[in-house]
Scaffold this active site. Structure first.
Site, PDB file in Angstrom:
ATOM      1  N   SER A 257      78.489 176.191 112.199  1.00 10.52           N
ATOM      2  CA  SER A 257      77.686 175.091 112.778  1.00 10.52           C
ATOM      3  C   SER A 257      76.358 174.981 112.036  1.00 10.52           C
ATOM      4  O   SER A 257      75.784 173.897 111.958  1.00 10.52           O
ATOM      5  CB  SER A 257      77.377 175.359 114.254  1.00 10.52           C
ATOM      6  OG  SER A 257      78.550 175.355 115.011  1.00 10.52           O
ATOM      7  N   HIS A 262      75.242 183.316 107.383  1.00 10.34           N
ATOM      8  CA  HIS A 262      75.106 184.356 108.407  1.00 10.34           C
ATOM      9  C   HIS A 262      76.467 184.983 108.660  1.00 10.34           C
ATOM     10  O   HIS A 262      77.501 184.371 108.385  1.00 10.34           O
ATOM     11  CB  HIS A 262      74.511 183.778 109.695  1.00 10.34           C
ATOM     12  CG  HIS A 262      75.285 182.631 110.249  1.00 10.34           C
ATOM     13  ND1 HIS A 262      75.096 181.328 109.835  1.00 10.34           N
ATOM     14  CD2 HIS A 262      76.283 182.580 111.165  1.00 10.34           C
ATOM     15  CE1 HIS A 262      75.920 180.522 110.477  1.00 10.34           C
ATOM     16  NE2 HIS A 262      76.666 181.256 111.290  1.00 10.34           N
TER      17      HIS A 262
HETATM   18  P1  M7G Z   1      78.038 179.388 113.519  1.00 16.31           P
HETATM   19  O1  M7G Z   1      79.267 179.933 112.917  1.00 16.31           O
HETATM   20  O2  M7G Z   1      77.109 178.639 112.607  1.00 16.31           O
HETATM   21  O3  M7G Z   1      78.335 178.396 114.700  1.00 16.31           O
HETATM   22  O4  M7G Z   1      77.297 180.612 114.183  1.00 16.31           O
HETATM   23  P2  M7G Z   1      78.921 178.519 116.159  1.00 16.31           P
HETATM   24  O5  M7G Z   1      77.726 178.478 117.077  1.00 16.31           O
HETATM   25  O6  M7G Z   1      79.740 177.254 116.295  1.00 16.31           O
HETATM   26  O7  M7G Z   1      79.717 179.782 116.229  1.00 16.31           O
HETATM   27  C1  M7G Z   1      75.977 180.587 114.600  1.00 16.31           C
HETATM   28  C2  M7G Z   1      75.758 181.748 115.544  1.00 16.31           C
HETATM   29  O8  M7G Z   1      74.385 181.816 115.861  1.00 16.31           O
HETATM   30  C3  M7G Z   1      76.518 181.563 116.862  1.00 16.31           C
HETATM   31  O9  M7G Z   1      77.244 182.741 117.169  1.00 16.31           O
HETATM   32  C4  M7G Z   1      75.422 181.246 117.864  1.00 16.31           C
HETATM   33  O10 M7G Z   1      75.702 181.738 119.166  1.00 16.31           O
HETATM   34  C5  M7G Z   1      74.213 181.949 117.265  1.00 16.31           C
HETATM   35  N1  M7G Z   1      72.938 181.304 117.606  1.00 16.31           N
HETATM   36  C6  M7G Z   1      72.689 179.977 117.622  1.00 16.31           C
HETATM   37  N2  M7G Z   1      71.382 179.776 117.928  1.00 16.31           N
HETATM   38  C7  M7G Z   1      70.759 178.457 118.024  1.00 16.31           C
HETATM   39  C8  M7G Z   1      70.795 180.988 118.111  1.00 16.31           C
HETATM   40  C9  M7G Z   1      69.463 181.390 118.427  1.00 16.31           C
HETATM   41  O11 M7G Z   1      68.529 180.613 118.629  1.00 16.31           O
HETATM   42  N3  M7G Z   1      69.237 182.746 118.491  1.00 16.31           N
HETATM   43  C10 M7G Z   1      70.257 183.659 118.288  1.00 16.31           C
HETATM   44  N4  M7G Z   1      69.964 184.957 118.384  1.00 16.31           N
HETATM   45  N5  M7G Z   1      71.522 183.281 117.989  1.00 16.31           N
HETATM   46  C11 M7G Z   1      71.789 181.957 117.896  1.00 16.31           C
END
Ligand code: M7G
Length: 322
Positions: A257, A262
């Site tokens: 997303s 990461h």
């Molecule tokens: P992704 O694969 O880009 O997208 O992972 P997804 O959310 O569709 O899995 C991003 C990861 O960052 C996810 O596991 C989110 O739960 C985590 N995440 C997103 N945000 C906005 C935050 C945040 O503000 N703080 C933390 N600690 N984690 C976040």
């Protein structure tokens, strides 16, 4: 109604999803102004509900919000309190030696994890809406001609990532940092994890380098970074949480997303969202693939699912690719 405490207010404008502020400048003072617009998705299995709501900010203006409620897991060490507190028990049915009940525990034992995205953009609302999904087979050329131009104009802001890297948010939650600008990263709990039990352990590693958007940008020159994330992440999690590397799932999402590289670390026994074969790529496999072919992720066709209402799916359809 429960108070929601705003994180520190920050001012700079986010890039591409149109949301304001570095740390969320318009957080609501409470949920009492919460007006449900629609339920975006619910899951009986995960005991989660995703809602689109309108909330008033501090100036009293109504703005879109996404509110996620999730019933939290039991903790073995607190379970005896539920029973000794003599909670209200309502019989549902009884048959021979079998009976089922509704049990109403005291408030301190019936916490609901609440995640608020506020103000939310249409893209946030879309992310959580239940949709039909379709598989895309994206070649390296498709990535360069369709996906990349699209995500450069449309992707979510990664301001929250920069806030963490610059210690302007969640600094007290950092579990480990390798400060090297090219091969270093920060490891911290994912916001999906309440850190109350390791059964659903979920941490993320955010790399310091800002030029790697996703798996597609990785080449063999990034092997030192990826090896650091894998080995340091595993050993810190073993030390801090007692979870052995043989019980950790370490992976990247494609598509992610957020387009700042990461890596996800989840407990192997936890069926974390986003671990399906069409989205998760084990970091150990990624490292091996780059060892075999430095340009592996520029050449390969990658398969992933897109929701029916995602504009990227429309782009692939327009190009006659699905
Ligand atoms: P992704 O694969 O880009 O997208 O992972 P997804 O959310 O569709 O899995 C991003 C990861 O960052 C996810 O596991 C989110 O739960 C985590 N995440 C997103 N945000 C906005 C935050 C945040 O503000 N703080 C933390 N600690 N984690 C976040």
């Amino acid at each position: 109604m429960a108070e929601l405490h705003a994180p520190e207010s920050c001012k700079r404008k986010r890039e591409s999803d149109g949301a304001p502020g570095e740390g969320g400048e318009a957080q609501p003072a409470s949920l009492s102004s919460f007006k449900l617009q629609t339920v975006l998705r619910e899951s009986a299995r995960d005991k989660t509900i995703f809602m689109h709501a309108k909330l008033k900010d501090k100036e009293g203006d109504e703005k879109d919000a996404v509110v996620i409620l999730e019933k939290t897991p039991f903790h073995a060490d607190g379970i005896s309190d539920i029973l000794s507190d003599d909670p209200k028990l309502k019989l549902q049915m009884s048959n021979d030696v079998y009976s089922t009940y509704s049990l109403y525990p005291p408030p301190q034992l019936s916490e609901i994890k609440t995640t608020l995205i506020f103000p939310a953009t249409e893209k946030h609302i879309q992310k959580y809406r239940r949709q039909e999904v379709h598989l895309i087979h994206e070649s390296g050329e498709d990535y360069r001609s369709i996906t990349l131009p699209f995500l450069e104009s449309q992707s979510f802001s990664v301001q929250w990532v920069y806030n963490i890297l610059e210690k302007r948010a969640e600094a007290d939650r950092i579990v480990h940092e390798n400060p090297d600008p090219a091969n270093g990263f920060i490891l911290l709990p994912d916001f999906k994890w309440d850190q109350k039990q390791v059964d659903d352990l979920y941490l993320i590693a955010l790399c310091h380098i800002r030029t790697i958007k996703s798996l597609r940008d990785l080449s063999s020159e990034h092997l030192p970074l990826l090896n650091n994330i894998l080995s340091e992440g595993q050993s810190v999690i073993q030390k801090q949480y007692g979870v052995n590397k043989s019980q950790l799932r370490v992976y990247l999402h494609y598509q992610p997303s957020y387009y700042h590289l990461h890596v996800h670390f989840t407990a192997l026994g936890y069926d974390a969202p986003g671990t399906s074969v069409e989205r998760a790529h084990l970091l150990s496999d990624v490292i091996q693939n780059l060892g075999l072919d430095p340009q592996y992720y520029q050449r390969r066709t990658l398969t992933y699912a897109l929701r029916e209402d995602e504009p990227l799916l429309q782009k692939f359809r327009e190009a006659g690719k699905c």
